[in-house]
Design a protein around this motif. Sequence first.
Motif, PDB file in Angstrom:
ATOM      1  N   CYS A   1       0.874  -0.954  -0.174  1.00 25.64           N
ATOM      2  CA  CYS A   1      -0.001  -0.368   0.550  1.00 25.64           C
ATOM      3  C   CYS A   1       1.039   1.287   0.214  1.00 25.64           C
TER       4      CYS A   1
ATOM      5  N   ARG B   1      -5.272   3.519  -3.954  1.00 24.92           N
ATOM      6  CA  ARG B   1      -6.504   4.214  -3.450  1.00 24.92           C
ATOM      7  C   ARG B   1      -7.802   4.587  -3.872  1.00 24.92           C
TER       8      ARG B   1
ATOM      9  N   LYS C   1     -11.006   5.276  -3.417  1.00 21.22           N
ATOM     10  CA  LYS C   1     -11.972   6.677  -2.703  1.00 21.22           C
ATOM     11  C   LYS C   1     -13.033   5.951  -1.661  1.00 21.22           C
TER      12      LYS C   1
END
Length: 455
Positions: free
Chosen positions: A324, A330, A332
Amino acid sequence: MRRAVAVSAAILIISTGAAHAEPVESIAWAPCPDNPEGQCGTLSVPLNWNKPRGQRIDLAIARHRATDPARRIGVLVVDPGGPGGSAAEFALSSLFSPEVRARFDIVGVDQRGTGGSLAIRCADLVGGGPSIHPQDEAGFTALLRHNQKALAQCRERSGPVFDHADGATVVRDIDAARRALGERKISYFGLSYGTTFGQVYAEKFGRNVRAMVLDSVVDHSADLRRFVGDRAAASDDSFREFEKWCAGSTSCALHGQDVRAAWEAALVRADARPGGRQDLLDNMYFALRGPDWLYAVDLITGALTLRTQSFEPNYESVRLASVCQDFSLRLKDFRDYERMRAEELRRSPILRGSFLGHDEATACIGVPGQPANPPHRLDIGDAPKIMVINSRYDPTTPHEWAVSIKRQAPRNTALLTYEGWGHIAYPRSACTRTNVDDYLINLTTPAVSCPAVPQ
């Protein structure tokens, strides 16, 4: 092999010269408790390399001395990938040929958060959450909140090493090992996720590299779309190879049948039990990864009970601190997730996406901020010729990623393709072994390809 336990050792500070601002500490070696042929010790490094004179941590390190000291070439630093695999154990393994073991001291440093290097153990916090295949905004929100809670608890349990375990930090540790060993240059052999560390090391410390093998490449330039999508496509490619094998082999119980139709029927049957479809998909991924095509047949025919599949002991935990932070995974909101899922299904209508790519991308939901070691185009102008080797059909690290590395650094890389199947190419055949060994020992540019060994 049982874990090579790092032993306590007195540390002697030695001069590092003007080229290095950080203090370098020597290693006090002792026989490994579980492997008397190996030597174990600890490597002391800064917790935060930006504060080299601050808090220090000890990393487990092991080595197998060259069996022919008179012909010793130097040090071969190895990493088994994962993340989560113990490099200290790997250094003492039987993977490497007798000639490589004769010519090199084979050295492994357990990556921060793994093995004997402050292992991050949070699987109990990560597991048991909502589905990683959310169907709506509420499902995504539930997954996000679960991940955020698990992340906070894992960080608290693990201590400060959790925020200092990305690839750019790991390669500083590798170079500290080089200095502690008194070597001007090292050779490096990385498998799977260990190729990420290799790429970053070649970028930051290319002048310290004698030779480097990247086996089954994780392309550190991959964005979210490629990280998941390329793996999804590779999974379907591997299944199509399984279909070809069934068509040509009477040992396949589905020989002469429509394998794709049988697979779809198996998925429908799996729907009869909770989570059954996903369990079947996950098991098929592992069967193709081997490959274990007879197991793939049994999965479709229902001839056996599904296995519980897993990677390295703390893979689920340490990936939060490494994967990560090395990739921009990512997601969201649910809209982001839907876009990713649509790309998976577009590129993988048979396997419905990539088990590993999807799992890692959704594990990183809720990780705050930007990655500490973000993906980028490879820049290894200071490095020597690097050998890249990959199976043509690998659902874990797609062949396309190896091609991408070659494309990014055409002058500094040589690509060897194993024209067969499965994850990790080096031990697949006499051709792959010979080419890798010749490169490591003689710096010989490898062949372009090695033929597949029939399954």
